[in-house]
Design a protein around this motif. Structure first.
Motif, short mmCIF file in Angstrom:
data_model
loop_
_atom_site.label_atom_id
_atom_site.label_comp_id
_atom_site.label_asym_id
_atom_site.label_seq_id
_atom_site.Cartn_x
_atom_site.Cartn_y
_atom_site.Cartn_z
N VAL A 1 39.53 73.83 -15.30
CA VAL A 1 40.63 74.11 -16.22
C VAL A 1 41.67 73.04 -15.90
CG1 VAL A 1 42.43 75.74 -16.85
CG2 VAL A 1 40.17 76.57 -16.19
N LEU A 2 42.20 72.40 -16.91
CA LEU A 2 43.08 71.26 -16.70
C LEU A 2 44.53 71.60 -17.02
CD1 LEU A 2 43.12 68.22 -16.08
CD2 LEU A 2 42.65 67.81 -18.48
N PHE A 3 45.43 71.22 -16.12
CA PHE A 3 46.86 71.39 -16.32
C PHE A 3 47.53 70.03 -16.13
CE2 PHE A 3 45.42 75.48 -14.71
CZ PHE A 3 46.04 76.38 -15.56
N ASP B 1 39.98 80.32 -8.03
CA ASP B 1 39.90 80.46 -6.57
C ASP B 1 40.48 79.26 -5.85
OD1 ASP B 1 38.56 82.86 -6.88
OD2 ASP B 1 36.59 81.92 -6.80
N GLN B 2 40.54 78.13 -6.56
CA GLN B 2 41.02 76.90 -5.95
C GLN B 2 41.57 75.97 -7.01
OE1 GLN B 2 37.53 75.85 -3.87
NE2 GLN B 2 36.25 76.10 -5.64
N ALA B 3 42.46 75.10 -6.59
CA ALA B 3 43.04 74.12 -7.51
C ALA B 3 43.18 72.79 -6.79
CB ALA B 3 44.39 74.59 -8.02
N VAL B 4 43.17 71.72 -7.55
CA VAL B 4 43.27 70.39 -6.98
C VAL B 4 44.47 69.67 -7.59
CG1 VAL B 4 42.14 68.15 -6.67
CG2 VAL B 4 40.77 70.24 -6.74
N ALA B 5 45.33 69.16 -6.72
CA ALA B 5 46.41 68.27 -7.16
C ALA B 5 45.82 66.87 -7.13
CB ALA B 5 47.61 68.37 -6.22
N CYS B 6 45.71 66.26 -8.29
CA CYS B 6 45.08 64.94 -8.43
C CYS B 6 46.14 63.99 -8.98
CB CYS B 6 43.90 65.08 -9.39
SG CYS B 6 43.01 63.57 -9.68
N TYR C 1 37.40 74.92 -10.74
CA TYR C 1 38.56 74.23 -10.21
C TYR C 1 39.62 74.12 -11.30
CZ TYR C 1 35.40 72.72 -6.54
OH TYR C 1 34.52 72.69 -5.50
N SER C 2 40.87 74.34 -10.92
CA SER C 2 41.98 73.98 -11.78
C SER C 2 42.43 72.62 -11.28
CB SER C 2 43.13 74.97 -11.65
OG SER C 2 42.73 76.24 -12.10
N ILE C 3 42.61 71.68 -12.19
CA ILE C 3 43.04 70.34 -11.81
C ILE C 3 44.45 70.11 -12.35
CG2 ILE C 3 42.60 67.87 -12.01
CD1 ILE C 3 39.63 68.56 -12.35
N TYR C 4 45.37 69.77 -11.48
CA TYR C 4 46.75 69.46 -11.86
C TYR C 4 46.92 67.96 -11.74
CZ TYR C 4 48.02 74.38 -11.65
OH TYR C 4 48.11 75.73 -11.89
N SER C 5 47.39 67.33 -12.81
CA SER C 5 47.49 65.87 -12.83
C SER C 5 48.85 65.42 -13.33
CB SER C 5 46.40 65.32 -13.75
OG SER C 5 46.56 63.94 -13.92
N ASN C 6 49.22 64.20 -12.95
CA ASN C 6 50.51 63.63 -13.37
C ASN C 6 50.31 62.47 -14.33
OD1 ASN C 6 49.46 61.90 -11.32
ND2 ASN C 6 51.48 61.07 -10.94
N LEU C 7 50.04 62.76 -15.58
CA LEU C 7 49.86 61.67 -16.56
C LEU C 7 51.17 60.95 -16.83
CD1 LEU C 7 47.39 63.17 -19.15
CD2 LEU C 7 46.94 61.67 -17.22
N ASN C 8 52.29 61.65 -16.81
CA ASN C 8 53.62 61.05 -16.94
C ASN C 8 53.79 60.25 -18.23
OD1 ASN C 8 56.23 60.53 -16.19
ND2 ASN C 8 55.71 58.76 -14.93
N GLY C 9 53.01 60.54 -19.25
CA GLY C 9 53.19 59.86 -20.53
C GLY C 9 52.81 58.40 -20.55
N GLU C 10 52.07 57.94 -19.58
CA GLU C 10 51.73 56.53 -19.51
C GLU C 10 50.28 56.30 -19.94
OE1 GLU C 10 53.32 54.30 -16.12
OE2 GLU C 10 54.02 56.24 -15.42
#
Length: 170
Positions: free
Chosen positions: A108-110, A143-148, A77-86
């Motif tokens: 794999v982390l983005f 093959d797949q990615a997750v927006a978290c 899984y590719s994981i896309y995350s919004n840390l936003n600097g917080e």
């Protein structure tokens, strides 16, 4: 946020659009299909964040577990995350990774949404758009990615996007 203090809340504005269409219909009209939204799970923890029983990262971990097929060994899984600097989001995201079952630790982390600022309801759409474009431009070979994503108002959620290899297109 500033050069001296890179952490904290940064307001932002955004809008987004993702065309959702039945796969069979899209294929019949020869549409360029970047990905398939496979599964989604959302929860609101606003009323729980400050309780004694609240476990940072648990809601995000649950959302990932609910959208990913944990029965398929070897899935990446590719994981896309919004840390936003917080700090709060970074802490929550780190604890979420610890709470994931072993099968979901093959990722794999983005963090593409780091500089967007707090864009509220558009956050998930922005993350899914980035996933679709990463498939289209072949930056992401998974093959797949997750927006978290995690919102200021306690909303947490994940959306699983399957890579189609750009059906009916280049």
């Amino acid at each position: 946020k500033s050069a001296d203090n890179p952490m904290g809340f940064l307001p932002g504005e955004a809008g987004g659009f993702i065309m959702l269409e039945d796969l069979e219909t899209a294929e019949k009209r020869d549409a360029k299909i970047f990905g398939i939204l496979e599964n989604a799970f959302f929860v609101n923890t606003e009323d729980k964040r400050f309780s004694k029983n609240y476990i940072a990262g648990r809601a995000l971990a649950d959302s990932l577990i609910n959208v990913c097929n944990t029965k398929v060994k070897g899935s990446k899984y590719s994981i896309y995350s919004n840390l936003n600097g917080e700090n709060m989001r970074a802490d929550e995201f780190g604890k979420m990774m610890i709470l994931l079952p072993e099968i979901l630790r093959n990722y794999v982390l983005f963090h593409p949404l780091v500089s967007y600022g707090e864009i509220g309801a558009a956050t998930e759409i922005a993350a899914v758009s980035e996933i679709l474009q990463s498939f289209n431009r072949k930056y992401n070979k998974a093959d797949q990615a997750v927006a978290c994503t995690s919102g200021e108002n306690g909303n947490k959620g994940s959306v699983l996007v399957k890579n189609t290899g750009i059906k009916n297109g280049n």
